[in-house]
Scaffold this motif. Sequence first.
Motif, PDB file in Angstrom:
ATOM      1  N   ALA A 109      10.195  12.506  -6.419  1.00 55.82           N
ATOM      2  CA  ALA A 109      10.655  13.049  -5.138  1.00 55.82           C
ATOM      3  C   ALA A 109       9.953  12.284  -4.016  1.00 55.82           C
ATOM      4  CB  ALA A 109      10.353  14.544  -5.060  1.00 55.82           C
ATOM      5  N   THR A 110      10.472  11.104  -3.692  1.00 51.55           N
ATOM      6  CA  THR A 110       9.759  10.143  -2.838  1.00 51.55           C
ATOM      7  C   THR A 110       9.384  10.687  -1.462  1.00 51.55           C
ATOM      8  OG1 THR A 110      11.885   9.197  -2.142  1.00 51.55           O
ATOM      9  CG2 THR A 110      10.766   8.139  -3.986  1.00 51.55           C
ATOM     10  N   ALA A 111      10.178  11.585  -0.914  1.00 52.08           N
ATOM     11  CA  ALA A 111       9.914  12.068   0.444  1.00 52.08           C
ATOM     12  C   ALA A 111       8.623  12.882   0.545  1.00 52.08           C
ATOM     13  CB  ALA A 111      11.093  12.899   0.954  1.00 52.08           C
ATOM     14  N   ILE A 112       8.135  13.402  -0.582  1.00 51.75           N
ATOM     15  CA  ILE A 112       6.878  14.165  -0.547  1.00 51.75           C
ATOM     16  C   ILE A 112       5.786  13.461  -1.364  1.00 51.75           C
ATOM     17  CG2 ILE A 112       7.879  16.401   0.026  1.00 51.75           C
ATOM     18  CD1 ILE A 112       7.784  17.143  -2.948  1.00 51.75           C
ATOM     19  N   ARG A 113       5.929  12.158  -1.560  1.00 51.54           N
ATOM     20  CA  ARG A 113       4.907  11.375  -2.265  1.00 51.54           C
ATOM     21  C   ARG A 113       3.821  10.968  -1.269  1.00 51.54           C
ATOM     22  NH1 ARG A 113       7.523   6.495  -4.521  1.00 51.54           N
ATOM     23  NH2 ARG A 113       8.124   7.596  -6.420  1.00 51.54           N
ATOM     24  N   ILE A 114       3.025  11.955  -0.860  1.00 57.19           N
ATOM     25  CA  ILE A 114       2.014  11.763   0.182  1.00 57.19           C
ATOM     26  C   ILE A 114       0.701  12.374  -0.289  1.00 57.19           C
ATOM     27  CG2 ILE A 114       1.371  12.406   2.551  1.00 57.19           C
ATOM     28  CD1 ILE A 114       4.431  12.293   3.186  1.00 57.19           C
ATOM     29  N   GLY A 115      -0.361  11.588  -0.214  1.00 59.18           N
ATOM     30  CA  GLY A 115      -1.641  12.016  -0.770  1.00 59.18           C
ATOM     31  C   GLY A 115      -2.627  12.604   0.215  1.00 59.18           C
ATOM     32  N   ASN A 116      -2.355  12.455   1.514  1.00 60.53           N
ATOM     33  CA  ASN A 116      -3.299  12.968   2.516  1.00 60.53           C
ATOM     34  C   ASN A 116      -2.505  13.386   3.754  1.00 60.53           C
ATOM     35  OD1 ASN A 116      -5.656  13.651   3.818  1.00 60.53           O
ATOM     36  ND2 ASN A 116      -6.257  11.544   4.283  1.00 60.53           N
ATOM     37  N   PRO A 117      -1.898  14.566   3.734  1.00 58.41           N
ATOM     38  CA  PRO A 117      -0.984  14.993   4.794  1.00 58.41           C
ATOM     39  C   PRO A 117      -1.614  15.010   6.178  1.00 58.41           C
ATOM     40  CG  PRO A 117      -0.874  16.488   2.920  1.00 58.41           C
ATOM     41  CD  PRO A 117      -2.041  15.585   2.682  1.00 58.41           C
ATOM     42  N   GLY A 122       0.849  -1.188   0.000  1.00 54.52           N
ATOM     43  CA  GLY A 122       0.000   0.000   0.000  1.00 54.52           C
ATOM     44  C   GLY A 122       0.881   1.233   0.000  1.00 54.52           C
ATOM     45  N   ASN A 123       0.263   2.426   0.016  1.00 52.19           N
ATOM     46  CA  ASN A 123       1.039   3.670  -0.007  1.00 52.19           C
ATOM     47  C   ASN A 123       1.285   4.205   1.404  1.00 52.19           C
ATOM     48  OD1 ASN A 123      -1.341   5.032   0.799  1.00 52.19           O
ATOM     49  ND2 ASN A 123      -1.924   5.444  -1.333  1.00 52.19           N
ATOM     50  N   PHE A 124       1.937   5.366   1.475  1.00 48.82           N
ATOM     51  CA  PHE A 124       2.283   5.954   2.775  1.00 48.82           C
ATOM     52  C   PHE A 124       1.044   6.224   3.619  1.00 48.82           C
ATOM     53  CE2 PHE A 124       2.500   9.741   5.422  1.00 48.82           C
ATOM     54  CZ  PHE A 124       3.503   9.389   6.317  1.00 48.82           C
ATOM     55  N   ASP A 125       0.019   6.754   3.010  1.00 47.47           N
ATOM     56  CA  ASP A 125      -1.182   7.121   3.765  1.00 47.47           C
ATOM     57  C   ASP A 125      -1.814   5.903   4.434  1.00 47.47           C
ATOM     58  OD1 ASP A 125      -1.241  10.001   2.931  1.00 47.47           O
ATOM     59  OD2 ASP A 125      -1.366   9.054   0.970  1.00 47.47           O
ATOM     60  N   GLU A 126      -1.790   4.769   3.726  1.00 46.05           N
ATOM     61  CA  GLU A 126      -2.296   3.527   4.318  1.00 46.05           C
ATOM     62  C   GLU A 126      -1.397   3.062   5.461  1.00 46.05           C
ATOM     63  OE1 GLU A 126      -4.355   1.023   0.803  1.00 46.05           O
ATOM     64  OE2 GLU A 126      -2.386   1.828   0.279  1.00 46.05           O
ATOM     65  N   ALA A 127      -0.084   3.226   5.271  1.00 48.32           N
ATOM     66  CA  ALA A 127       0.863   2.852   6.327  1.00 48.32           C
ATOM     67  C   ALA A 127       0.639   3.704   7.578  1.00 48.32           C
ATOM     68  CB  ALA A 127       2.294   3.005   5.829  1.00 48.32           C
ATOM     69  N   LEU A 128       0.382   4.995   7.376  1.00 51.24           N
ATOM     70  CA  LEU A 128       0.157   5.894   8.517  1.00 51.24           C
ATOM     71  C   LEU A 128      -1.117   5.507   9.272  1.00 51.24           C
ATOM     72  CD1 LEU A 128       1.054   8.332  10.166  1.00 51.24           C
ATOM     73  CD2 LEU A 128      -0.173   9.799   8.544  1.00 51.24           C
ATOM     74  N   ASN A 129      -2.151   5.182   8.547  1.00 56.78           N
ATOM     75  CA  ASN A 129      -3.390   4.753   9.214  1.00 56.78           C
ATOM     76  C   ASN A 129      -3.164   3.496  10.053  1.00 56.78           C
ATOM     77  OD1 ASN A 129      -5.004   6.833   8.235  1.00 56.78           O
ATOM     78  ND2 ASN A 129      -5.531   5.720   6.362  1.00 56.78           N
ATOM     79  N   LEU A 130      -2.353   2.581   9.533  1.00 56.11           N
ATOM     80  CA  LEU A 130      -2.064   1.341  10.263  1.00 56.11           C
ATOM     81  C   LEU A 130      -1.265   1.609  11.540  1.00 56.11           C
ATOM     82  CD1 LEU A 130      -1.251  -0.959   7.229  1.00 56.11           C
ATOM     83  CD2 LEU A 130      -3.075  -1.348   8.899  1.00 56.11           C
ATOM     84  N   VAL A 131      -0.248   2.474  11.459  1.00 60.15           N
ATOM     85  CA  VAL A 131       0.565   2.717  12.667  1.00 60.15           C
ATOM     86  C   VAL A 131      -0.225   3.505  13.709  1.00 60.15           C
ATOM     87  CG1 VAL A 131       2.774   2.520  11.462  1.00 60.15           C
ATOM     88  CG2 VAL A 131       1.755   4.785  11.750  1.00 60.15           C
ATOM     89  N   LYS A 132      -1.146   4.347  13.267  1.00 61.69           N
ATOM     90  CA  LYS A 132      -2.003   5.049  14.233  1.00 61.69           C
ATOM     91  C   LYS A 132      -2.868   4.050  14.994  1.00 61.69           C
ATOM     92  CE  LYS A 132      -3.643   8.304  11.355  1.00 61.69           C
ATOM     93  NZ  LYS A 132      -4.348   9.524  10.885  1.00 61.69           N
TER      94      LYS A 132
END
Length: 354
Positions: free
Chosen positions: A240-248, A133-143
Amino acid sequence: MSYNGLIDKYKKFLPVTKKTPIITLLEGNTPLIPAVHLPEKLGFNGEIYFKFEGMNPTGSFKDRGMTMAVSKAVEEGSKAVICASTGNTSASAAAYSARAGIKCVVLIPEGKIALGKLSQALIHGAAVLEIDGNFDEALNLVKELSSNYPLSLVNSINPFRIEGQKTAAYEICETLKQSPDYQFMPVGNAGNITAYWKGYRECNDNNPEFFKLPKMMGFQAEGAAPIVLGKPVENPETFATAIRIGNPASWKTAVEARDESKGAIDIVSDDEIREAYQMTAALEGVFCEPASAASIAGLIKYVRNGYFKNKKPIKAVCILTGNGLKDPDNAVKNAAAPKKVKANMTDIVAAIGL
């Protein structure tokens, strides 16, 4: 007087007490490098500075927030931290956890992390889990994980991260002996623009005569620009992978920083980022990672569009969030390949053009 890290230097401005164990790698105190060729190249009326956060211990600005987040986690008795990351957060969390002697768990998006950053997280001993999955999905999981298990979340939604990162604004004001007129910076998860604005506001509160409030100019990649578009981007894309984020995570506070400072959050294309990335390295000898170059791409875009025409000379600071060595693959892809020559003087002299 020796430097002992940013918590020690700025403790009266940070939420720490005598009971807080300071977990530090002597982060902060990064150089503010004046550009010597870029202003003339662009026809820019003023001074340009690079706040080179790639000089932090793990090579990015994340160390500023991580020293605070991990120190407070240890103070609270935590034995493990967790984060989602596109790379730099994982490297920093892993290093500071190792320093603290606690466990670090990292969730990364599959195939979406630069090798230089992944190698750091691995060598520091973090448990790195690659999700489909993408970063946003990863963030939801760690939360969710940190809410249900004894894991301290150290992403930028952790308020201590913002406290540590705000110290970069203090350093800029100290070096210039004033605040800049404009600050240009990349925007991904948006915690950093939030943190800088907090730092500048505190400098202004403490000494309004010298430290005016700069205009905050944030830039998202064209394929990952949810704040500019006004809606989340389901499948963000940019080199620019460090800012490849869809829902900050810090969307709301980033917009507040933009509006309160009368600045802007705008888009730059991958081509504009590449141009700035190469130009900064070739003209100024400063090698930043691609996402960092979004700040310079934004400045170039605004200069070319006549934004600063007929304005008095200004001081502009571009935040370079990470070191170019974080992403060597993109450096090689975006530079000229080495020339192959025979091992003799004649061929070498001809290739050099002497």
